[in-house]
Each structure stands twice: as structure tokens, then as C-alpha cells.
Design a protein around this motif. Structure first.
Motif, PDB file in Angstrom:
ATOM      1  N   PRO A 168       0.825  -1.218   0.000  1.00 55.60           N
ATOM      2  CA  PRO A 168       0.000   0.000   0.000  1.00 55.60           C
ATOM      3  C   PRO A 168       0.857   1.265   0.000  1.00 55.60           C
ATOM      4  O   PRO A 168       0.512   2.241  -0.651  1.00 55.60           O
ATOM      5  CB  PRO A 168      -0.794  -0.125   1.307  1.00 55.60           C
ATOM      6  N   HIS A 314      -2.343  -8.773  -9.039  1.00 57.62           N
ATOM      7  CA  HIS A 314      -3.719  -8.822  -8.565  1.00 57.62           C
ATOM      8  C   HIS A 314      -4.209 -10.213  -8.175  1.00 57.62           C
ATOM      9  O   HIS A 314      -5.245 -10.340  -7.552  1.00 57.62           O
ATOM     10  CB  HIS A 314      -4.653  -8.237  -9.629  1.00 57.62           C
TER      11      HIS A 314
ATOM     12  N   GLU B 110      -5.887  -1.027  -8.472  1.00 59.33           N
ATOM     13  CA  GLU B 110      -5.045  -0.269  -7.542  1.00 59.33           C
ATOM     14  C   GLU B 110      -5.600   1.136  -7.318  1.00 59.33           C
ATOM     15  O   GLU B 110      -5.513   1.676  -6.207  1.00 59.33           O
ATOM     16  CB  GLU B 110      -3.616  -0.188  -8.078  1.00 59.33           C
ATOM     17  N   THR B 113      -8.162   0.616  -4.772  1.00 59.89           N
ATOM     18  CA  THR B 113      -7.674   0.262  -3.431  1.00 59.89           C
ATOM     19  C   THR B 113      -6.973   1.442  -2.744  1.00 59.89           C
ATOM     20  O   THR B 113      -7.023   1.545  -1.530  1.00 59.89           O
ATOM     21  CB  THR B 113      -6.735  -0.964  -3.450  1.00 59.89           C
ATOM     22  N   HIS B 123     -11.888  -4.163   2.744  1.00 64.09           N
ATOM     23  CA  HIS B 123     -11.682  -3.736   1.360  1.00 64.09           C
ATOM     24  C   HIS B 123     -12.625  -4.439   0.398  1.00 64.09           C
ATOM     25  O   HIS B 123     -13.236  -3.814  -0.467  1.00 64.09           O
ATOM     26  CB  HIS B 123     -10.236  -4.087   0.958  1.00 64.09           C
ATOM     27  N   ASP B 124     -12.678  -5.763   0.540  1.00 61.07           N
ATOM     28  CA  ASP B 124     -13.449  -6.553  -0.423  1.00 61.07           C
ATOM     29  C   ASP B 124     -14.922  -6.147  -0.416  1.00 61.07           C
ATOM     30  O   ASP B 124     -15.576  -6.116  -1.464  1.00 61.07           O
ATOM     31  CB  ASP B 124     -13.314  -8.052  -0.110  1.00 61.07           C
ATOM     32  N   LEU B 127     -15.167  -2.935  -2.250  1.00 63.60           N
ATOM     33  CA  LEU B 127     -14.972  -3.159  -3.692  1.00 63.60           C
ATOM     34  C   LEU B 127     -16.242  -3.722  -4.327  1.00 63.60           C
ATOM     35  O   LEU B 127     -16.657  -3.287  -5.401  1.00 63.60           O
ATOM     36  CB  LEU B 127     -13.810  -4.136  -3.916  1.00 63.60           C
ATOM     37  N   ARG B 160     -13.173   5.145  -6.832  1.00 61.84           N
ATOM     38  CA  ARG B 160     -12.114   5.398  -5.851  1.00 61.84           C
ATOM     39  C   ARG B 160     -12.653   6.272  -4.706  1.00 61.84           C
ATOM     40  O   ARG B 160     -12.389   6.009  -3.531  1.00 61.84           O
ATOM     41  CB  ARG B 160     -10.931   6.085  -6.522  1.00 61.84           C
TER      42      ARG B 160
END
Lengths: 317, 246
Positions: A168, A314, B110, B113, B123-124, B127, B160
């Protein structure tokens, strides 16, 4: 270890290749990843070299070779990291031009201090007395071992650079590098991320400076030459600033070409090695930078991240 | 700063999601916004105006990326006038700029994220919610964001911002330069985001017709001066002509 087959100058040539490769990788993290145009690489490297040398020679350490080296190398790393933090903070609000001038100015200050603070640094005469932190008997064995140790350190720098893309923190640095204003709206401090990177990379440059001091076993003002910065930048720009392998490929095509291939394997007239070759080297490095920036600014290896890498990064997604 | 409040659907007075009072801002010593004043409740608030009216300056200032010359900005009652953009983001402000809205060297995934670096929800989970709103992104995760079309880039940028779990979303002309197909889709998505996620939205637009279709209230910005905010239903063509100076 019998190293009669190995030319001592070849060890030095290989050391230079490894050292510039390390610096190139660190400049990659600054310029390629975070877009900090550091033109004062030799300054951070030199701070490490001189901090190590002064700590090693001017302090009466109560312990032996290995610990003395480790403590002095740690001091060199910390001093260079602190310099990176201060310089990074000073240039944090500057544009690319300001960053170039600021870092170049820092390198100039380091050279002036190293020259004028004669009581500490030996000034223009320099200081001798640095030594390897071990004793195997033969100098060539010492130097070869040091080359291997330095290679291991540079391999660690490579591993760090390779790894940071997958973290990150690395993604934040890429974001900061490509669009700082937008990155600031992500909820993380762009300045803090950039300062952290400057501190880590400058500290590592200082460590490489300390390792250089051990290899040459002296502090010489001539070593604080712009050619250090030029070699690292030329290699990285040729290979590709945005790719981890850019510095590796670039150094093989520049420093290795001149300091190993031409110097040892191309029959050139006597005297050229010490006079014409170093001048030609600088001229070719400078020309390489200009030509690459005009015709292929992304370097031989191209843009930062390609689909194959992204798919690999990924995983299941 | 004077006490500001908005009235919710039950008629109760509540702290506004966004309160802007006497805001002046600009670049260097050049002022672009003059004494702008409005509040935003749980609604879609559209700021309309012609090119050069100061819409982008307003949103950039609200996002904390441009310092205010004077006046104040608060989110849910917290004064953020002098806070850094990163601090505002942590208070729940998502920002989607008009230009350069994605990080070109990062992949689509990315880009999403990095938006999720703040917040506590997994996160998931976040998303998946973004993919529910923008299903097309699911098939483009590995692509370099710099290679996307304008419409795809806006989806990534919105995604985002949503990853930040915002309570206030600042959208700077999200449909500028988009094809008619994407244009309609985008306005639908903005309305959907407000409806399903309960996010207060401040939206700048040149396209008055489409914006009025989804906005609850409107302010017309003309040469840096904001009109009195009004209900979207109350906006007339004459008012817009006056605001757009045409």
C-alpha cells in the motif's frame, strides 16, 4: 581463497558497477516511483562516506573491527537519512526545477563542508586509515569479500524496490508521484509519504557511501564528484526510470561497459585508461541522458507497469 | 461563523452535511470566488455555471486543495477551513476532480484500493459495492488506468472516491467531455449513489438540463458570485440565462 586469477582492478570495476547499481535503484525509488528529481545523489552518498570515516577514525571505540564497522555504518546511515529528511522537507513544496536546484545545492554544501572542515575530514588531503572489518591475510581477498558483501547489500536494496510496488505504501508513492493533489484527497499525507521515502533512500545512499569508504580505505575529496550522480542518473534514464530493472540494465550498459568491458577486454592504447577514458565516459553518459530524454524518455524498458505485472500483482481479482 | 442548519424531511433542524459561509478563494493573489454561501443537507446540490464561473475553484477549495482567502467551510458541523485535504478526506469527504481524475500508472484495481486506505470496513466489501454501482469496472481491473477512455476514467475516479466511504461527495463536472451514452449513465449513477448510499453530493455542472433532472437544490455561480440556493424545480430559463450571462 586463491584469487590469483582475478585482477585487483577488475574487483574495483565490479565494485563500482555494483555500487552505482545500488544508487541507481535508490534514484529509481525517488525519481521513478515518487518523482523526486534528486540531482544531489553524491551529497547523500558523500554524507554517509564522511560520517562513516569521521566516526571510524576520530572516535576511540572500545570494541573491535566488526562492531566498529557496524556502529559507524549505522551512524552513516542515520546521518544520511536525517539529511534526506531535512532536504526532503525543504524541497517538499518546490516544483521539479526547484527540487533539482535544491538537491544539487545540498551536494555542493556537502563538498564544501568536507573540504573546509579539515580538522574532521582532512580537507583536500583527505584521511587514510579506514579498513575492512575482518582480516583474512591478503588484501585481494579482503576486497573480493567486500565486493560480495556490497553485492548482498545492493541485492537487498533491489528486493526492497521490488517489494515496495506490491505494498500500500508503494501504491501511495506512485499516486503521489503521478498526481500529488489528487493523492492528498485520499486521506493520507502525501508529504509524509514522500519524506519517508526520501529518508529511507537517502539513508541507503549513505550506507553505500560508507561501504565505498571501506573499499578505498580512505576519505578523498575527489570522490565527491558529480560523476557519481551522473553515472546513477545516466544508467537509470537509459534503462528506464520507472522500472526496477531499469537501473540494472542501465548500469550494465554504461558503467560496466566502461569500467569493465572497455577497460579490461578492449585493447586500447596505454595511457587512455587514466586520461581519455574517464573523459569519454562522462561525455558518453551525458550524451546518453540527452538522447534518451529526447528520443525515448521512458528508457529502454518502457513504462512503469505492464498488464502482465498487473495480472500477477492482482492474483485472484 | 453564523449558525447554519438545514431542515430534514420531518421538518426537524439538523446540522448540514456541508456549510459554506462567506467563502472567498482563488489562486495566488487573484480572487476567483467572492463571498459564496450555501448549505447542503442530505441531498444532491448542483452548482451550475458557465466556463470560468469558478465551479472548479469552489470544489477544489471545498476539498481542501486550495486555501480559502476568507470565510469558512464545515462538514457535519466540523470546521475544516484550515485543514489539509487529507484531513478532510478522513472526515468523510470524497473528491472527484474534472481532469486528471485517476492515477495513470496504477491499474484500475489499484486506483480503487488506494481510495480504500482510510476507513475500517473490509476492502473486499467496499470493492463489491463499487462493482455493484459500476459493473463494467470488474472486467477492467488489470488495465492501466492511463489507458482508459474518458468515461471509464470517471467511473474509476467515482469508484475510488466511494472506496473512501464518504458522507459527502464532491463531483467536479463528472460528465465533461463524455459521449451522450456515458452522460446519461453518469447522471443516473450519481442519483443512485445518493439514493442507495445516503451520500450528500455537491455537483458542479455546465449541463444544466441533466443536472436539474437529478438535483434537489441548485446554486448558479456567475463570475465567482453565487446566487441564493433554490429548489431545482424553481429554476427558470431566464434565471439560467442571467447566471450564464447569455
Amino acid at each position: 581463497m586463491n584469487l590469483d586469477w582475478l585482477d585487483a582492478f577488475l574487483i574495483f570495476g565490479a565494485f563500482k558497477v555494483v555500487e552505482i547499481m545500488g544508487l541507481g535503484l535508490l534514484v529509481h525509488l525517488q525519481l521513478g516511483l515518487t518523482r523526486v528529481a534528486n540531482f544531489g545523489v553524491v551529497g547523500f552518498w558523500g554524507v554517509g562516506l564522511y560520517a562513516f570515516g569521521v566516526a571510524y577514525l576520530k572516535v576511540d571505540w572500545p570494541f573491535g573491527d566488526v562492531y566498529q564497522f557496524l556502529v559507524c555504518a549505522a551512524i552513516a546511515t542515520i546521518v544520511a537519512a536525517a539529511a534526506g529528511l531535512v532536504v526532503g522537507w525543504l524541497i517538499s513544496d518546490l516544483d521539479d526545477d526547484g527540487t533539482l536546484v535544491g538537491t544539487l545545492g545540498f551536494a555542493t554544501i556537502v563538498v564544501i563542508l568536507a573540504t573546509t572542515q579539515q580538522g574532521l575530514t582532512g580537507g583536500a588531503l583527505g584521511l587514510g586509515g579506514l579498513d575492512f572489518p575482518y582480516d583474512f591475510g591478503r588484501v585481494k581477498t579482503h576486497e573480493f569479500t567486500w565486493l560480495l558483501i556490497t553485492t548482498a547489500v545492493v541485492a537487498l536494496i533491489f528486493a526492497y524496490a521490488w517489494r515496495v510496488y506490491r505494498t500500500p505504501h508503494g501504491r501511495l508513492l506512485i499516486a503521489v508521484g503521478s498526481n500529488e493533489a489528487l493523492a492528498r484527497s485520499l486521506g493520507k499525507s502525501a508529504t509524509a509519504a514522500r519524506l519517508r521515502m526520501m529518508m529511507v533512500t537517502s539513508g541507503a545512499m549513505g550506507l553505500l557511501g560508507a561501504m565505498h569508504g571501506v573499499m578505498v580505505r580512505s576519505l578523498e575529496i575527489n570522490s565527491l564528484d558529480v560523476s557519481v550522480t551522473l553515472a546513477a542518473l545516466a544508467a537509470l534514464i537509459l534503462g528506464g526510470t520507472a522500472r526496477v530493472f531499469g537501473a540494472v540494465v542501465g548500469v550494465l550498459l554504461t558503467v560496466a561497459l566502461f569500467d569493465i568491458v572497455i577497460q579490461f577486454y578492449i585493447p586500447i592504447p596505454d595511457g587512455w585508461n587514466t586520461q581519455a577514458l574517464p573523459v569519454a565516459r562522462e561525455a558518453v553518459f551525458g550524451a546518453a541522458i540527452v538522447l534518451m530524454l529526447i528520443f525515448r524518455p521512458q528508457g529502454l524498458l518502457g513504462q512503469m507497469r505492464r498488464p502482465a505485472l498487473m495480472r500477477r500483482l492482482h492474483g485472484d481479482w | 461563523m453564523r449558525e447554519q442548519a438545514v431542515v430534514n424531511s420531518d421538518g426537524a433542524s439538523v446540522t448540514p452535511a456541508v456549510a459554506v459561509s462567506g467563502l472567498s478563494s482563488g489562486y495566488g493573489s487573484v480572487a476567483v470566488l467572492y463571498d459564496v454561501e450555501f448549505t447542503v443537507g442530505h441531498e444532491i446540490f448542483a452548482v451550475l455555471g458557465a466556463n470560468g464561473a469558478g465551479k472548479t475553484t469552489l470544489l477544489t477549495t471545498l476539498a481542501g486543495l486550495l486555501p480559502a482567502f476568507s470565510g469558512s467551510i464545515s462538514y457535519h458541523g466540523t470546521d475544516v477551513t484550515h485543514l489539509a485535504a487529507s484531513e478532510s478526506a478522513r472526515l468523510g469527504v470524497g473528491y472527484v476532480p474534472q481532469e486528471a481524475s485517476v492515477f495513470p500508472d496504477l491499474s484500475v484495481l489499484e486506483n480503487l484500493t488506494v481510495g480504500g486506505m482510510i476507513g475500517t470496513r473490509p476492502h473486499d466489501e467496499r470493492l463489491e459495492e463499487v462493482f455493484e454501482t459500476f459493473p463494467d469496472l470488474r472486467t477492467k481491473l488489470h488495465l492501466r488506468a492511463g489507458n482508459l477512455s474518458g468515461g471509464e476514467s470517471r467511473m474509476v475516479a467515482c469508484g475510488r472516491a466511494l472506496m473512501q466511504d464518504p458522507t459527502v461527495l464532491l463531483l467536479d463536472e463528472p460528465t465533461a467531455g463524455l459521449s451522450p451514452l456515458y452522460l446519461e449513465l453518469f447522471f443516473e449513477k450519481v442519483a443512485e449513489i445518493h439514493r442507495t448510499r445516503g451520500v450528500s453530493i455537491v455537483l458542479t455542472e455546465q449541463n444544466a438540463t441533466q443536472a436539474l433532472g437529478i438535483a434537489d437544490r441548485v446554486m448558479v455561480l456567475s463570475l465567482g458570485v453565487g446566487s441564493e440556493p433554490m429548489s431545482a424545480d424553481a429554476v427558470t430559463t431566464d434565471l439560467l440565462r442571467e447566471g450564464y450571462q447569455i
